[in-house]
Design a protein around this motif. Structure first.
Motif, PDB file in Angstrom:
ATOM      1  N   ALA A  71       0.593  -1.394   0.431  1.00  0.00           N
ATOM      2  CA  ALA A  71       0.101   0.025   0.359  1.00  0.00           C
ATOM      3  C   ALA A  71       0.827   1.325  -0.151  1.00  0.00           C
ATOM      4  O   ALA A  71       0.341   1.981  -0.299  1.00  0.00           O
ATOM      5  N   ALA A  72       2.047   1.088   0.935  1.00  0.00           N
ATOM      6  CA  ALA A  72       3.081   2.260   1.085  1.00  0.00           C
ATOM      7  C   ALA A  72       3.131   2.481  -0.205  1.00  0.00           C
ATOM      8  O   ALA A  72       3.716   3.289  -0.753  1.00  0.00           O
ATOM      9  N   ALA A  73       3.777   1.671  -1.485  1.00  0.00           N
ATOM     10  CA  ALA A  73       4.620   1.443  -2.427  1.00  0.00           C
ATOM     11  C   ALA A  73       3.829   1.891  -3.433  1.00  0.00           C
ATOM     12  O   ALA A  73       4.541   3.188  -4.608  1.00  0.00           O
ATOM     13  N   PHE A 108       1.036   3.590  -2.830  1.00  0.00           N
ATOM     14  CA  PHE A 108       0.790   5.154  -2.737  1.00  0.00           C
ATOM     15  C   PHE A 108       2.362   6.224  -2.847  1.00  0.00           C
ATOM     16  O   PHE A 108       1.759   7.244  -4.018  1.00  0.00           O
ATOM     17  N   MET A 109       2.823   5.560  -2.949  1.00  0.00           N
ATOM     18  CA  MET A 109       4.117   6.596  -3.298  1.00  0.00           C
ATOM     19  C   MET A 109       4.297   6.634  -4.817  1.00  0.00           C
ATOM     20  O   MET A 109       5.104   8.093  -5.035  1.00  0.00           O
ATOM     21  N   LEU A 110       4.444   5.525  -5.256  1.00  0.00           N
ATOM     22  CA  LEU A 110       4.456   5.624  -6.677  1.00  0.00           C
ATOM     23  C   LEU A 110       3.878   7.033  -7.177  1.00  0.00           C
ATOM     24  O   LEU A 110       3.989   7.672  -7.829  1.00  0.00           O
ATOM     25  N   LEU A 111       2.063   6.964  -7.031  1.00  0.00           N
ATOM     26  CA  LEU A 111       1.541   7.303  -7.349  1.00  0.00           C
ATOM     27  C   LEU A 111       2.033   8.946  -6.550  1.00  0.00           C
ATOM     28  O   LEU A 111       2.270   9.843  -7.241  1.00  0.00           O
ATOM     29  N   MET A 112       2.125   9.746  -5.822  1.00  0.00           N
ATOM     30  CA  MET A 112       2.755  10.525  -5.327  1.00  0.00           C
ATOM     31  C   MET A 112       4.105  11.188  -6.224  1.00  0.00           C
ATOM     32  O   MET A 112       4.044  12.018  -6.559  1.00  0.00           O
ATOM     33  N   VAL A 113       4.811  10.536  -6.546  1.00  0.00           N
ATOM     34  CA  VAL A 113       5.771  10.728  -7.242  1.00  0.00           C
ATOM     35  C   VAL A 113       6.388  10.732  -8.878  1.00  0.00           C
ATOM     36  O   VAL A 113       6.517  11.452  -9.755  1.00  0.00           O
ATOM     37  N   GLU A 163      -5.902  -3.450  -8.031  1.00  0.00           N
ATOM     38  CA  GLU A 163      -7.373  -3.384  -7.439  1.00  0.00           C
ATOM     39  C   GLU A 163      -7.235  -3.939  -6.341  1.00  0.00           C
ATOM     40  O   GLU A 163      -8.164  -3.275  -5.350  1.00  0.00           O
ATOM     41  N   TRP A 164      -6.361  -4.771  -5.744  1.00  0.00           N
ATOM     42  CA  TRP A 164      -6.547  -5.059  -4.426  1.00  0.00           C
ATOM     43  C   TRP A 164      -5.614  -3.728  -3.231  1.00  0.00           C
ATOM     44  O   TRP A 164      -6.585  -4.528  -2.761  1.00  0.00           O
ATOM     45  N   VAL A 165      -4.419  -3.981  -3.547  1.00  0.00           N
ATOM     46  CA  VAL A 165      -4.224  -2.937  -2.957  1.00  0.00           C
ATOM     47  C   VAL A 165      -4.998  -1.528  -2.941  1.00  0.00           C
ATOM     48  O   VAL A 165      -4.804  -0.662  -1.505  1.00  0.00           O
ATOM     49  N   TRP A 166      -5.029  -1.618  -3.970  1.00  0.00           N
ATOM     50  CA  TRP A 166      -5.730  -0.419  -4.042  1.00  0.00           C
ATOM     51  C   TRP A 166      -6.883   0.176  -2.877  1.00  0.00           C
ATOM     52  O   TRP A 166      -7.409   1.148  -2.548  1.00  0.00           O
ATOM     53  N   TYR A 167      -7.768  -1.066  -2.895  1.00  0.00           N
ATOM     54  CA  TYR A 167      -9.130  -1.100  -1.771  1.00  0.00           C
ATOM     55  C   TYR A 167      -8.397  -1.329  -0.967  1.00  0.00           C
ATOM     56  O   TYR A 167      -8.849  -0.570   0.047  1.00  0.00           O
ATOM     57  N   HIS A 168      -7.329  -0.931  -0.344  1.00  0.00           N
ATOM     58  CA  HIS A 168      -7.229  -1.872   0.560  1.00  0.00           C
ATOM     59  C   HIS A 168      -6.132  -0.245   1.222  1.00  0.00           C
ATOM     60  O   HIS A 168      -6.322   0.533   2.547  1.00  0.00           O
ATOM     61  N   ALA A 169      -6.219   0.414   0.387  1.00  0.00           N
ATOM     62  CA  ALA A 169      -5.146   1.776   0.408  1.00  0.00           C
ATOM     63  C   ALA A 169      -6.011   3.218   0.202  1.00  0.00           C
ATOM     64  O   ALA A 169      -5.773   3.989   0.672  1.00  0.00           O
ATOM     65  N   LYS A 170      -7.484   2.636  -0.132  1.00  0.00           N
ATOM     66  CA  LYS A 170      -8.084   3.863  -0.813  1.00  0.00           C
ATOM     67  C   LYS A 170      -8.765   4.992   0.099  1.00  0.00           C
ATOM     68  O   LYS A 170      -8.547   5.881  -0.222  1.00  0.00           O
ATOM     69  N   ASN A 171      -8.639   4.520   1.273  1.00  0.00           N
ATOM     70  CA  ASN A 171      -9.123   5.356   2.350  1.00  0.00           C
ATOM     71  C   ASN A 171      -8.243   6.390   2.626  1.00  0.00           C
ATOM     72  O   ASN A 171      -7.917   7.825   2.541  1.00  0.00           O
ATOM     73  N   PHE A 172      -6.629   5.646   2.816  1.00  0.00           N
ATOM     74  CA  PHE A 172      -5.931   6.209   2.707  1.00  0.00           C
ATOM     75  C   PHE A 172      -5.287   7.823   1.868  1.00  0.00           C
ATOM     76  O   PHE A 172      -5.506   8.675   1.875  1.00  0.00           O
ATOM     77  N   VAL A 173      -5.888   7.255   0.955  1.00  0.00           N
ATOM     78  CA  VAL A 173      -4.871   7.719  -0.505  1.00  0.00           C
ATOM     79  C   VAL A 173      -6.570   8.401  -0.892  1.00  0.00           C
ATOM     80  O   VAL A 173      -5.765   9.730  -1.298  1.00  0.00           O
ATOM     81  N   GLY A 174      -7.693   8.353  -0.462  1.00  0.00           N
ATOM     82  CA  GLY A 174      -8.479   8.964  -0.917  1.00  0.00           C
ATOM     83  C   GLY A 174      -8.633  10.642  -0.786  1.00  0.00           C
ATOM     84  O   GLY A 174      -8.274  11.800  -1.149  1.00  0.00           O
ATOM     85  N   GLU A 175      -8.385  10.657   0.427  1.00  0.00           N
ATOM     86  CA  GLU A 175      -7.953  11.864   1.452  1.00  0.00           C
ATOM     87  C   GLU A 175      -6.967  12.751   0.276  1.00  0.00           C
ATOM     88  O   GLU A 175      -7.035  13.935   0.165  1.00  0.00           O
TER      89      GLU A 175
END
Ligand SMILES: [Zn+2]
Lengths: 187, 218
Positions: free
Chosen positions: B92-94, B96-101, B195-207
């Protein structure tokens, strides 16, 4: 043999997909036997057996190498076939006769290929009849007794494949065998 | 004479290859003097023999080929997926970081569109991102929903999301020195697991997502 298979599994896990071919070659007829005896139809059995190997391949990471590969593989095949039987339309049992004929087709073809003597042709009819009667068994007996007819697994191993107590396995084999005995005694 | 169920039970036990010596003796003694049971036993044995006959129950000749052509050949990808499954938090962190950078936030909603993190000199041809000959991409490259072909060179890591690395030899993804010919850094795959990772990360990433949208209304 199990040792060679275990080596092949390790190779597949390392990324050598071709090593899976030996596994397929070695187990194909056994898996096919389970599927065919349960479903009673050549084409469906072939599809199910192939699907079982594909699933085994894609889920190989979840196979615990300390366990016996064959029981794991047969479990996949049996579950797939049970699912297929469940999904069949309610007219499945009405279909049974046609299904039996389907089994005969294969033997008819063989008869033509080899021009078998009359005695063996009778034998071919008998084969079709046996399959029809096995397919007519209630599914809960069928899976258990077919694994027994594979003549390879102990009762304990059958209980692992089907995830049911050994006592239940025994009872169902005995019951299924008695049903078949009454159907086959006069042929 | 009506025989006890015990004897029939022993017959089945015999066929299950589970008789003790004592039971074996009881069974044969009984069979010697009981014709009904002899017949019953014979019928049971015959049933087993007929149903266990495997002589004509064999697969078609094309069976093995058929299976082999239907299995996914790229096991590298599968082990990547396995790794992700075992490291959900890191994944999830990876991602997320990927999206950020990588700056591809804005294209995220367009699900099937091919996106690439760097545009300079990179061409998109029918769902394939191509780094043409003589082009050197400076820095990491992220490709989503498309395959990647590198004729030129990438000076950095490559991450493929829902895509494949197209190579001269399609049977396996390039590794080691072979990979170095195209890419100086690492080659990473992020496929269905996304998609799976996205599901777990979406609340966090959503913000962060909504924050990002406010800041850069593209
Ligand atoms: Zn008796």
């Amino acid at each position: 043999m199990e040792t060679i298979i275990k080596e092949r599994i390790k190779e597949v896990k390392k990324g050598n997909a071709q090593a899976f071919e030996d596994i397929v070659s070695f187990y194909q007829n056994k898996v096919y036997f389970i599927c065919f005896r349960m479903i009673g139809n050549k084409q469906e059995a072939e599809d199910l057996a192939q699907e079982a190997f594909i699933r085994a391949y894609t889920n190989l990471d979840s196979f615990d190498e300390r366990r016996k590969f064959s029981t794991w593989l047969y479990r996949i095949a049996t579950n797939l076939t049970i699912d297929r039987i469940r999904k069949k339309k309610p007219d499945y049992y009405l279909d049974a006769e046609i299904r039996g004929t389907d089994g005969l087709d294969m033997y008819d073809q063989l008869a033509m290929d080899e021009a078998l003597p009359e005695e063996q042709v009778e034998n071919l009819e008998l084969r079709g009849y046996i399959q029809t009667e096995i397919t007519a068994l209630p599914p809960k007996y069928r899976s258990v007794i077919v694994l027994r007819f594979l003549e390879e697994l102990s009762l304990q191993e059958i209980s692992e494949v089907l995830d049911m107590p050994v006592g239940t396995v025994k009872t169902r084999i005995h019951r299924g065998r008695e049903i078949l005995r009454t159907k086959l005694r006069h042929v | 004479m009506r025989c006890e169920k015990d004897i029939i039970y022993l017959m089945h036990k015999y066929l299950d290859e589970a008789l003790t010596d004592e039971e074996q003796r009881i069974l044969s003694n009984h069979l010697q003097r009981c014709e009904d049971c002899q017949r019953h036993f014979h019928e049971l044995k015959r049933t087993d023999t007929l149903a266990s006959d495997k002589s004509k129950i064999t697969t078609s000749r094309s069976f093995t080929d058929s299976v082999m052509s239907n299995i996914p050949q790229n096991k590298n990808r599968a082990s990547w997926l396995g790794w992700f499954r075992h490291h959900p938090l890191v994944s999830a962190a990876a991602v997320f970081m990927l999206l950020m950078v990588s700056g591809i936030f804005s294209a995220w909603n367009q699900d099937s569109q091919v996106t690439v993190s760097k545009q300079e000199g990179v061409v998109i041809e029918e769902g394939t991102v191509v780094v043409p000959k003589d082009v050197v991409v400076d820095g990491d490259l992220v490709v989503r929903n498309g395959d990647l072909r590198v004729d030129g060179h990438i000076d950095g890591d490559v991450t493929l999301i829902n895509g494949q690395f197209i190579d001269d030899d399609p049977s396996e993804a390039p590794e080691g020195e072979e990979l170095q010919a195209y890419v100086s850094g690492e080659l990473n795959y992020v496929n269905q697991i996304f998609e799976w990772v996205w599901y777990h990360a979406k609340n966090f990433v959503g913000e962060v997502f909504s924050m990002q949208e406010k800041e850069s209304p593209e």
